[in-house]
Design an enzyme around this catalytic site. Structure first.
Site, PDB file in Angstrom:
ATOM      1  N   PHE B 128       2.812 -22.162 137.570  1.00  0.00           N
ATOM      2  CA  PHE B 128       3.857 -22.269 138.497  1.00  0.00           C
ATOM      3  C   PHE B 128       5.091 -21.418 137.569  1.00  0.00           C
ATOM      4  O   PHE B 128       5.038 -21.885 136.293  1.00  0.00           O
ATOM      5  CB  PHE B 128       4.413 -23.613 138.953  1.00  0.00           C
ATOM      6  CG  PHE B 128       5.624 -23.740 139.596  1.00  0.00           C
ATOM      7  CD1 PHE B 128       5.503 -23.289 141.056  1.00  0.00           C
ATOM      8  CD2 PHE B 128       7.043 -23.619 138.991  1.00  0.00           C
ATOM      9  CE1 PHE B 128       6.684 -23.351 141.846  1.00  0.00           C
ATOM     10  CE2 PHE B 128       8.220 -23.611 140.169  1.00  0.00           C
ATOM     11  CZ  PHE B 128       7.918 -23.553 141.223  1.00  0.00           C
ATOM     12  N   ASP B 197       0.732 -29.672 132.585  1.00  0.00           N
ATOM     13  CA  ASP B 197       1.968 -29.842 133.600  1.00  0.00           C
ATOM     14  C   ASP B 197       1.139 -30.381 134.562  1.00  0.00           C
ATOM     15  O   ASP B 197       0.099 -30.116 135.303  1.00  0.00           O
ATOM     16  CB  ASP B 197       2.384 -28.304 134.007  1.00  0.00           C
ATOM     17  CG  ASP B 197       3.156 -28.564 135.074  1.00  0.00           C
ATOM     18  OD1 ASP B 197       3.248 -29.597 136.049  1.00  0.00           O
ATOM     19  OD2 ASP B 197       4.114 -27.587 135.191  1.00  0.00           O
ATOM     20  N   TYR B 222       8.496 -35.831 142.727  1.00  0.00           N
ATOM     21  CA  TYR B 222       9.026 -35.970 144.140  1.00  0.00           C
ATOM     22  C   TYR B 222       7.657 -35.229 145.140  1.00  0.00           C
ATOM     23  O   TYR B 222       8.122 -35.041 146.164  1.00  0.00           O
ATOM     24  CB  TYR B 222      10.138 -34.733 144.284  1.00  0.00           C
ATOM     25  CG  TYR B 222      10.005 -33.498 143.657  1.00  0.00           C
ATOM     26  CD1 TYR B 222       9.382 -32.301 143.949  1.00  0.00           C
ATOM     27  CD2 TYR B 222      11.155 -33.313 142.517  1.00  0.00           C
ATOM     28  CE1 TYR B 222       9.649 -31.512 143.489  1.00  0.00           C
ATOM     29  CE2 TYR B 222      11.015 -32.239 141.988  1.00  0.00           C
ATOM     30  CZ  TYR B 222      10.190 -31.216 142.248  1.00  0.00           C
ATOM     31  OH  TYR B 222      10.531 -30.178 141.543  1.00  0.00           O
ATOM     32  N   LYS B 223       6.584 -35.132 144.439  1.00  0.00           N
ATOM     33  CA  LYS B 223       5.432 -34.498 145.393  1.00  0.00           C
ATOM     34  C   LYS B 223       4.692 -35.691 145.607  1.00  0.00           C
ATOM     35  O   LYS B 223       5.132 -36.555 146.509  1.00  0.00           O
ATOM     36  CB  LYS B 223       4.792 -33.491 144.633  1.00  0.00           C
ATOM     37  CG  LYS B 223       5.490 -32.049 144.160  1.00  0.00           C
ATOM     38  CD  LYS B 223       4.719 -31.324 143.319  1.00  0.00           C
ATOM     39  CE  LYS B 223       5.527 -30.094 142.789  1.00  0.00           C
ATOM     40  NZ  LYS B 223       5.960 -29.140 144.053  1.00  0.00           N
ATOM     41  N   ARG B 371      -0.392 -23.052 152.965  1.00  0.00           N
ATOM     42  CA  ARG B 371      -0.474 -24.364 152.102  1.00  0.00           C
ATOM     43  C   ARG B 371      -0.488 -25.722 152.842  1.00  0.00           C
ATOM     44  O   ARG B 371       0.386 -25.851 153.587  1.00  0.00           O
ATOM     45  CB  ARG B 371       0.417 -24.573 150.713  1.00  0.00           C
ATOM     46  CG  ARG B 371       0.449 -23.871 149.550  1.00  0.00           C
ATOM     47  CD  ARG B 371       0.937 -24.359 148.620  1.00  0.00           C
ATOM     48  NE  ARG B 371       2.096 -24.971 148.423  1.00  0.00           N
ATOM     49  CZ  ARG B 371       2.663 -25.568 147.682  1.00  0.00           C
ATOM     50  NH1 ARG B 371       2.056 -25.605 146.314  1.00  0.00           N
ATOM     51  NH2 ARG B 371       3.995 -26.134 148.189  1.00  0.00           N
TER      52      ARG B 371
END
Lengths: 400, 400
Positions: B128, B197, B222-223, B371
């Site tokens: 990312f 990560d 938050y995922k 996605r």
């Protein structure tokens, strides 16, 4: 018959044009809250707004809210709400991260802007400690040397070795207001940049960032701006420095095209360059709602009431408290005073604990300082009188 | 007569032990939410908890809540709630700041721990982007050189020049799961530290930080952890490295005695050393409440359902969508797959926009990737079947 302090308080409250703002906050009649310089009171409309943010924006719209509810642009939008309170034109403030993280960005960026032939960073020796710790780390990483210096001595200490100075606008402990216009001018005269920490001044008095030519500034939003516990801090980068602002934390939110997700970093233009990662939306939107209470408020009126409040409180303390039991460490001169009164006192921890028990909420700064913060939007003169009266009662009940 | 995919979905949902967790979330029957890998759905009990935090803890207790409501210790307390989900013993995780800021802390600290004779930092070339931007900044400030490297090639690229490698456990774009145990061991064999990560793996599959000897790790909440928009990230520092963890952001919250407010910095012991400034309490306590849904959940069961969901979705896509219209870029092998399915597709932006319009919410990664994230706590097999079916309908309606 002369007027009592209670009568005087009632008279001053009756004449106070800002008194009507008190009803905008969730306050209880039994408490005198003089810790708004640490955590501002809850604006009464914030719970309903946050219920909507949580149940509808997060719960129903979910990911769509990044666009449809304006989450993505919140850091710069809220920055522009803070701007008039600190005397900044739009486009120079972004909200996000903690004050400490913003101090790091500001000090490193200022050192990079101005550091090529200058190897020193002056740091306010009376600063809130985190600024000093972070500046030390920044200096270690940029190869600068930290020189601790009382703000009163800074105009003499600055030299052609000084890249920047980091100064607190109001001393968190004593409440002393530093001379932002004069010191900024003195730093500039020596070619140094001025980085100001506004934690204890923003929302309490006029700052005039643009008018006085401040270079960079940081501040928190949970004191006089009432943003809520740990609400995000902000970073001001004067427009003339934005193109050269080279962040040590170049997260994807500060990229010129963040959703291109390219491997190479290209900084966005403008204040957005101060953003880092994904903003904490709940804390941020509570702050945004809290700022509504400022609509129609002139910071000059806040300042006038703030000085009247601290004057009156100190007058009541002198009248009620036996001489010598407390000593004000807050300057008497208006031009040197923030929006708090700080009293040094023997046995201060026990005194503050008892004050809080009796409904007067200030705080303690170890080892011996009682702090009383006066937030003009919701603190009145009757509060100031009661606080001084209860302080005298507590001191009478506790051994010196 | 052979079973239809709808019938198979109903059979799999009926046998799903985790199906009962769906009612713990605020979901609507009309939407198939497959973007929990970007923003997790709202746990249904969070609004009531946040109303209490805002109206009582902030509004009534105000400053007292830092002690009485446990605000001050929230970063390490919530870290210990995340710990079992990522396979860490207590005392090694603190919550706070964004992922980007934590990447900076982790990379600088790892470089300092292991950098004396080692001048290179390997960075996952497929990462990312923010991780790469921040690692580049960290390297610039510590005097290291960044070497971009596909994770598949890292075991060969690591050398006695390598201080550390920063790797994403799951590729945000393709959903590829990297070999955390094997790559960590290869890095260690060359004397390098492993910084992982976990943004796209924590809460979706077993991570085993302690078991595999990971050195440092970061992740967002938050995922798959459903902490809310921009909820604070976390930092894992393995216990054996904590004494040498030398933060580039030594804010006052990480001081051994923060309220002494001494001018000199002295780092606290333990995971607290990873803290920086005042934590954003509203976002943090929403996360803490959200973690309640994990009570009694075994991450191995999450993983089993996740793989079954992505298998079934891809099976339905193969059955429903004409050959060639989409190509899965997510690995088929279970050992190489995270919890999302990524399909490359011509005209992907228009396809995703139309999918969302029809109630199937995934997201787009430019230029051409659709996605679909599968969150086992609240996504079922009927969702997977419907998503594939609507995708086929959209592709039939839109020109290739």
């Amino acid at each position: 018959m002369s007027e009592s302090y209670e009568e005087k308080a009632a008279r001053l409250d009756a004449a106070d044009e800002l008194a009507k703002y008190r009803e905008k906050f969730a306050l209880d009649a039994g408490t005198v809250y003089l810790d708004g310089n640490s955590l501002g009171a809850l604006p009464a409309h914030v719970p309903a707004r946050m219920a909507d943010v949580i149940t509808r924006e997060w719960g129903e719209l979910r990911i769509r809210s990044w666009d449809e509810s304006g989450w993505w642009t919140a850091p710069e939008r809220i920055g522009d709400r803070i701007a008039p309170i600190v005397g900044a034109a739009p486009g120079q403030i972004v909200v996000g991260d903690s004050t400490s993280v913003n101090v790091f960005k500001a000090v490193v960026a200022a050192a990079r802007i101005n550091g090529d032939d200058r190897d020193e960073i002056l740091v306010d020796a009376t600063t809130f400690p985190t600024d000093g710790y972070i500046a030390q780390s920044a200096a270690r990483m940029t190869g600068h040397e930290i020189v601790a210096c009382d703000p009163a001595d800074m105009a003499d200490a600055v030299s052609d070795r000084t890249a920047l100075a980091l100064v607190n606008h109001v001393d968190y402990r004593t409440g002393r207001l530093q001379d932002l216009p004069g010191l900024t001018a003195a730093l500039h005269a020596a070619g140094a940049l001025a980085v100001w920490d506004l934690c204890h001044s923003a929302g309490a008095l006029p700052v005039g960032l643009d008018a006085h030519g401040v270079d960079l500034a940081v501040g928190c939003t949970y004191k006089y701006l009432n943003g809520g516990p740990g609400s995000p801090a902000y970073l001001y980068v004067a427009e003339r420095h934005q193109a050269a602002f080279d962040s040590p934390l170049p997260g994807w939110n500060s990229h010129a095209d963040p959703f291109a997700m390219t491997p190479g970093y290209e900084a966005a233009a403008g204040a957005v360059r101060g953003r880092v990662g994904t903003p904490d939306i709940l804390s941020m939107l509570a702050l945004e709602a809290a700022l509504d209470v400022w609509d129609g408020v002139a910071i000059e009126d806040i300042r006038a009431k703030s000085l009247a409040l601290t004057d009156f409180f100190l007058e009541c303390v002198r009248a009620y408290v036996p001489a010598g039991r407390v000593v004000s460490v807050t300057p008497d001169a208006h031009g040197e005073r923030g929006s708090q009164a700080a009293l040094s006192c023997e046995n201060a921890p026990a005194v503050m604990a008892e004050l809080i028990k009796r409904g007067v909420v200030g705080d303690l700064r170890r080892p011996d300082v009682l702090r009383f913060g006066f937030t003009p939007l919701y603190v009145g003169f009757a509060d100031a009188e009661k606080a001084a009266r209860v302080l005298a009662e507590v001191l009478a009940d506790l051994p010196a």
